[in-house]
Every structure is written in C-alpha cells, then in structure tokens.
Design an enzyme around this catalytic site. Structure first.
Site, short mmCIF file in Angstrom:
data_model
loop_
_atom_site.label_atom_id
_atom_site.label_comp_id
_atom_site.label_asym_id
_atom_site.label_seq_id
_atom_site.Cartn_x
_atom_site.Cartn_y
_atom_site.Cartn_z
CE LYS A 44 43.14 41.50 38.13
NZ LYS A 44 41.91 41.18 38.91
CG ASP A 104 36.97 25.23 39.98
OD1 ASP A 104 36.32 24.28 40.41
OD2 ASP A 104 37.86 25.79 40.62
CG PHE A 153 43.85 26.54 45.44
CD1 PHE A 153 42.62 27.18 45.38
CD2 PHE A 153 45.00 27.29 45.25
CE1 PHE A 153 42.54 28.55 45.17
CE2 PHE A 153 44.93 28.66 45.03
CZ PHE A 153 43.70 29.28 44.98
CB VAL A 154 46.40 24.43 40.29
CG1 VAL A 154 46.49 22.94 40.55
CG2 VAL A 154 45.15 24.77 39.48
CG ASP A 160 44.43 34.70 41.71
OD1 ASP A 160 43.61 34.07 41.01
OD2 ASP A 160 44.10 35.39 42.69
NE ARG A 166 45.97 37.28 38.64
CZ ARG A 166 44.74 36.74 38.73
NH1 ARG A 166 44.45 35.69 38.01
NH2 ARG A 166 43.82 37.26 39.50
C1 PRP Z 1 38.81 31.64 37.42
C2 PRP Z 1 39.10 31.18 36.00
C3 PRP Z 1 37.74 31.07 35.38
C4 PRP Z 1 36.86 30.70 36.56
C5 PRP Z 1 36.54 29.24 36.50
O1 PRP Z 1 38.68 33.01 37.44
O2 PRP Z 1 39.91 32.10 35.31
O3 PRP Z 1 37.31 32.29 34.81
O4 PRP Z 1 37.58 30.99 37.75
O5 PRP Z 1 35.74 28.87 37.59
P1 PRP Z 1 34.32 28.19 37.39
O6 PRP Z 1 34.46 27.17 36.30
O7 PRP Z 1 34.05 27.57 38.74
O8 PRP Z 1 33.32 29.23 37.06
P2 PRP Z 1 38.59 33.87 38.79
O9 PRP Z 1 37.15 34.09 39.15
O10 PRP Z 1 39.46 33.23 39.84
O11 PRP Z 1 39.17 35.28 38.32
P3 PRP Z 1 40.62 35.64 37.76
O12 PRP Z 1 40.74 35.00 36.40
O13 PRP Z 1 40.63 37.13 37.68
O14 PRP Z 1 41.64 35.08 38.72
#
Ligand code: PRP
Length: 182
Positions: A44, A104, A153-154, A160, A166
């Site tokens: 998302k 990340d 953690f942002v 979120d 969000r």
């Molecule tokens: C977050 C972000 C990326 C991913 C990055 O998504 O949107 O897709 O994590 O993390 P990484 O580089 O360690 O793989 P999340 O899994 O939190 O889902 P969301 O977007 O639905 O919040």
C-alpha cells in the site's frame, strides 16, 4: 494537520517532498518522452507517491499496481514476498517504472525486480522516494531516488505504523520506535 503525540521529529516536510517529486518527475518526463510509460505502484505504501508523482509527469502514462505482503519476520531475511495482487496488464515490451515509497532492506524491491524481469519488459527502472541509509542487504540500481534518510522507524506519506499515519503529508519519526515495522 495536528501532530499526534507519538509522532516525533519531521524528517521530510511537505515542501521537501513536493520539490523532490517535481525534480524526479521532470527527469522521468525527459527520459520517457518518446516511450510508452507504465507506472507500477507497490501497495500500500506507494499509493500517495504514485498519485503525486504521476500528476507531475507530463506524459500520457498508464498505471498498474501490485500488492505484496511479507511472510513476517522470516521475510526480512529471506526476501520472499507473497503477491496479494498481481499486475492487471501484460508488461512484455513495455517500459515499466516501479514506484516504491521506501527501500529498507531492499529485499522487497529485489524480489519484485526479478519477478517483473521474467515478464520481459522493454525496460525496468525504479523510482523510490526514500532509502534508509546503510542497511540494504542487496545491491540495487535505483535510477530515481528521492531521499536518503536515517535508518529509523518513520511514518507518513504512505508509511504506516499498524496501518495508521499513512495520510500524514510529511515523513516523521515515531517517538517510541517499534521493534518491527508493518
Ligand atoms: C514497506 C515498503 C516497501 C518495503 C520495503 O512495505 O512499502 O514495500 O516495506 O522494505 P524492504 O526494503 O525491507 O523490503 P510494507 O511491507 O510495510 O507494506 P505496506 O506498503 O503495505 O505498508
């Protein structure tokens, strides 16, 4: 917007984000001028970036979205991503720009790039608004990168904490940094 008490230091203001998106969108507009551009957003988190970025790109682009989910803590090390929603369109021969809010560990992006590459796009590039500095486990080639931010953690601008925040128009640090994200 009123600042919730658990929200700490603002790392990226609305204005910083807006200026950066304009800059990235201008580069994208120049680079894809004669090409048929398909933006693929990763839900998302990327939905707000997709919306703002797309409206700054002066090209007749198209949209698609994928939704992915981690399998929990194991994913953070294995890089295996569960696809909840696949693409609606065929991307073979298309110029695909994958849009992510944040990198990340980089594992989600690495997985998606490999996955999309098997569908033989004409080109495949990445636009990511943020990258946490110094913690990627894999080497990634990100053509359009917005900001390097500290590995904290942002939340906000698509990101979120337990599905909240969000919609904050800025990116800020959570005061009590949770042990895990998502
Ligand atoms: C977050 C972000 C990326 C991913 C990055 O998504 O949107 O897709 O994590 O993390 P990484 O580089 O360690 O793989 P999340 O899994 O939190 O889902 P969301 O977007 O639905 O919040």
């Amino acid at each position: 917007m009123e600042l919730p008490p658990e929200i700490g230091e603002v790392l990226l203001t609305e204005e910083m984000i807006r200026d950066k998106i304009r800059e990235l969108a201008k580069r994208i507009t120049d680079d894809y001028r004669d090409r048929d551009l398909l933006l693929v957003g990763v839900l998302k988190g990327a939905f707000i970036l997709m919306s703002d970025l797309a409206r700054e790109i002066s090209l007749p682009l198209e949209f698609d979205f994928m939704a992915v989910s981690s399998y929990g803590s194991a994913t953070r090390t294995s890089g295996v991503v569960r696809i909840l929603k696949d693409l609606d369109f065929e991307i073979s021969g298309r110029h695909v720009l994958l849009v992510e809010d944040i990198i990340d560990s980089g594992l989600t992006l690495l997985y998606l790039l490999k996955y999309l590459q098997t569908r033989t796009p004409a080109s495949l590039e990445v636009c990511a608004l943020m990258r946490k500095e110094g913690i990627q486990k894999v080497a990634l080639d990100v053509r359009y990168e917005g900001f390097e931010i500290p590995a904290r953690f942002v939340v906000g601008y698509g990101l979120d904490y337990r599905q909240k925040y969000r919609n904050l128009p800025y990116v800020a640090v959570m005061r009590e940094e949770p042990p895990h994200s998502g």
